[in-house]
Design an enzyme around this catalytic site. Structure first.
Site, PDB file in Angstrom:
ATOM      1  N   GLU A 111     -32.879 -51.569  -2.435  1.00  0.00           N
ATOM      2  CA  GLU A 111     -31.946 -50.854  -1.556  1.00  0.00           C
ATOM      3  C   GLU A 111     -30.522 -51.380  -1.735  1.00  0.00           C
ATOM      4  O   GLU A 111     -30.314 -52.458  -2.305  1.00  0.00           O
ATOM      5  CB  GLU A 111     -32.367 -50.992  -0.094  1.00  0.00           C
ATOM      6  CG  GLU A 111     -32.344 -52.421   0.426  1.00  0.00           C
ATOM      7  CD  GLU A 111     -32.225 -52.488   1.946  1.00  0.00           C
ATOM      8  OE1 GLU A 111     -31.276 -51.888   2.499  1.00  0.00           O
ATOM      9  OE2 GLU A 111     -33.072 -53.147   2.578  1.00  0.00           O
ATOM     10  N   LYS A 160     -37.306 -58.799  11.285  1.00  0.00           N
ATOM     11  CA  LYS A 160     -36.530 -59.853  11.929  1.00  0.00           C
ATOM     12  C   LYS A 160     -36.829 -59.959  13.405  1.00  0.00           C
ATOM     13  O   LYS A 160     -37.148 -58.976  14.050  1.00  0.00           O
ATOM     14  CB  LYS A 160     -35.047 -59.523  11.816  1.00  0.00           C
ATOM     15  CG  LYS A 160     -34.518 -59.751  10.445  1.00  0.00           C
ATOM     16  CD  LYS A 160     -33.048 -60.109  10.497  1.00  0.00           C
ATOM     17  CE  LYS A 160     -32.661 -60.638   9.144  1.00  0.00           C
ATOM     18  NZ  LYS A 160     -31.894 -59.686   8.391  1.00  0.00           N
TER      19      LYS A 160
HETATM   20  N1  PSU Z   1     -33.151 -55.639   8.303  1.00  0.00           N
HETATM   21  C1  PSU Z   1     -32.762 -56.744   7.647  1.00  0.00           C
HETATM   22  N2  PSU Z   1     -31.774 -56.635   6.727  1.00  0.00           N
HETATM   23  C2  PSU Z   1     -31.173 -55.444   6.425  1.00  0.00           C
HETATM   24  C3  PSU Z   1     -31.622 -54.284   7.113  1.00  0.00           C
HETATM   25  C4  PSU Z   1     -32.608 -54.430   8.034  1.00  0.00           C
HETATM   26  O1  PSU Z   1     -33.294 -57.796   7.890  1.00  0.00           O
HETATM   27  O2  PSU Z   1     -30.274 -55.394   5.578  1.00  0.00           O
HETATM   28  C5  PSU Z   1     -31.040 -52.952   6.753  1.00  0.00           C
HETATM   29  C6  PSU Z   1     -32.005 -52.169   5.853  1.00  0.00           C
HETATM   30  O3  PSU Z   1     -31.260 -51.357   4.961  1.00  0.00           O
HETATM   31  C7  PSU Z   1     -32.766 -51.294   6.829  1.00  0.00           C
HETATM   32  C8  PSU Z   1     -31.669 -50.961   7.809  1.00  0.00           C
HETATM   33  O4  PSU Z   1     -33.319 -50.130   6.258  1.00  0.00           O
HETATM   34  O5  PSU Z   1     -30.912 -52.163   7.946  1.00  0.00           O
HETATM   35  C9  PSU Z   1     -32.221 -50.522   9.143  1.00  0.00           C
HETATM   36  O6  PSU Z   1     -31.194 -50.057   9.934  1.00  0.00           O
HETATM   37  P1  PSU Z   1     -31.542 -49.338  11.330  1.00  0.00           P
HETATM   38  O7  PSU Z   1     -32.073 -50.446  12.197  1.00  0.00           O
HETATM   39  O8  PSU Z   1     -30.221 -48.801  11.795  1.00  0.00           O
HETATM   40  O9  PSU Z   1     -32.535 -48.269  11.034  1.00  0.00           O
END
Ligand code: PSU
Ligand code: MN
Length: 304
Positions: free
Chosen positions: A24, A158
């Site tokens: 990603e 996380k």
């Molecule tokens: N969790 C992490 N590191 C990240 C992300 C999530 O520990 O970089 C990033 C990833 O790209 C994930 C996105 O798909 O954040 C999720 O965002 P949201 O919670 O807005 O869906």
């Protein structure tokens, strides 16, 4: 079909039927600070090559979906300011309007499917946020896992998220959550949590067979492989809990909402741990890349 721009390396790998691992780009633009973001992205790509597969970092650049980035494109994306964070909802709009955006887990899975790539390595997936009972903040990543046939290797989720609720949503959505080599669901910076993962596998070949079986049964969706952080790189959960609580209360006080929540929390935790969170993050992403490369090769062997 939409236009896809393959990197020269991915183009060659496709022609030779070699194993490819998707990566990603939101982790680069919104997950880590410059310049470490670009260094880590290049290092993780190299880890995949060293483990016998070919990396394909995804991004939308000037309205074109890129599957694999050339080194100068990776560098430019890592330095650019104001790059959009694109998930399932934003991706077609970004392409249609000629925009530039970094792909989240959900959008990377969509790109991987379009490119015929079945395995993807990242750090942590998005999930159900704390307080979701009032905010309804549940990442689109979870619903993507339910419908797009890509095996995602992550270090669990996380502790900024509500892990029990995240596992419940994955179960409801029929997503296999497979801990690699242990029973407990890893918690990103910590190898263990007090939650058991629903499934456990100890070999990349088993994971590949599970992926292929799901396909053969005509079930949509992928699987989440929860790969624990290497023990020597862990940060104790007790140490991080107050940091996470502080970042969360700042986010609440400042009214941070929607897609800004995750990047806000990640950057505050980086600052509050004086960069230690990043060191651990790098170790676990590299570890996930190596496992994903093995799974991709096993899957390739099954297909031959
Ligand atoms: N969790 C992490 N590191 C990240 C992300 C999530 O520990 O970089 C990033 C990833 O790209 C994930 C996105 O798909 O954040 C999720 O965002 P949201 O919670 O807005 O869906
Ligand atoms: Mn969200």
């Amino acid at each position: 079909m939409i236009d896809i721009q393959y990197s020269s390396e991915v183009q060659a790998a496709k022609a030779e039927n070699r194993a490819i691992v998707a990566l990603e780009s939101t982790i680069i633009t919104h997950g880590m600070p410059y310049p470490q973001n670009v260094e880590v992205a290049a290092q993780v790509e190299q880890d995949i090559r060293d483990a016998g597969a070919v990396p394909a970092t995804m991004a939308v650049i000037d309205g074109v979906l890129h599957v694999g980035l050339e080194p100068d494109q990776l560098q430019a994306l890592g330095q650019a300011k104001g790059v959009a964070k694109i998930s399932r909802a934003d991706m077609p709009a970004c392409i249609a309007t000629g925009g530039t955006g970094a792909t989240t887990v959900a959008a990377t899975m969509i790109a991987a499917r379009l490119a015929g790539i079945s395995v993807f390595a990242t750090g942590g997936i998005g999930g159900v946020h704390k307080g979701a009972e009032t905010t309804f903040d549940i990442s689109a990543d979870l619903l993507e896992l339910a419908q797009t046939p890509v095996t995602v290797v992550a270090a669990g989720a996380k502790a900024i998220l509500d892990l029990p609720k995240t596992l419940e949503v994955l179960e409801t959505q029929g997503v296999p959550v497979i801990a690699y080599g242990q029973d407990s669901f890893p918690a990103f910076w910590s190898a263990q949590s007090d939650l058991n993962a629903p499934l456990r596998m100890d070999a990349p070949a088993e994971i590949a067979r599970a992926h292929a079986t799901r396909q053969a049964m005509g079930l949509p969706g992928g699987q989440l492989i929860a790969n624990p952080i290497p023990a020597d790189a862990q940060i104790a959960a007790e140490e991080l809990a107050p940091v996470i609580a502080q970042a969360q209360s700042e986010a609440d006080a400042q009214g941070v909402a929607g897609k800004d929540v995750t990047p806000f929390l990640l950057s505050r935790i980086f600052e509050l741990t004086e960069g230690r969170s990043l060191t651990a993050n790098i170790a676990l992403v590299r570890n996930n890349a190596r496992l994903a490369a093995k799974i991709a090769q096993e899957l390739n062997n099954l297909a031959q």
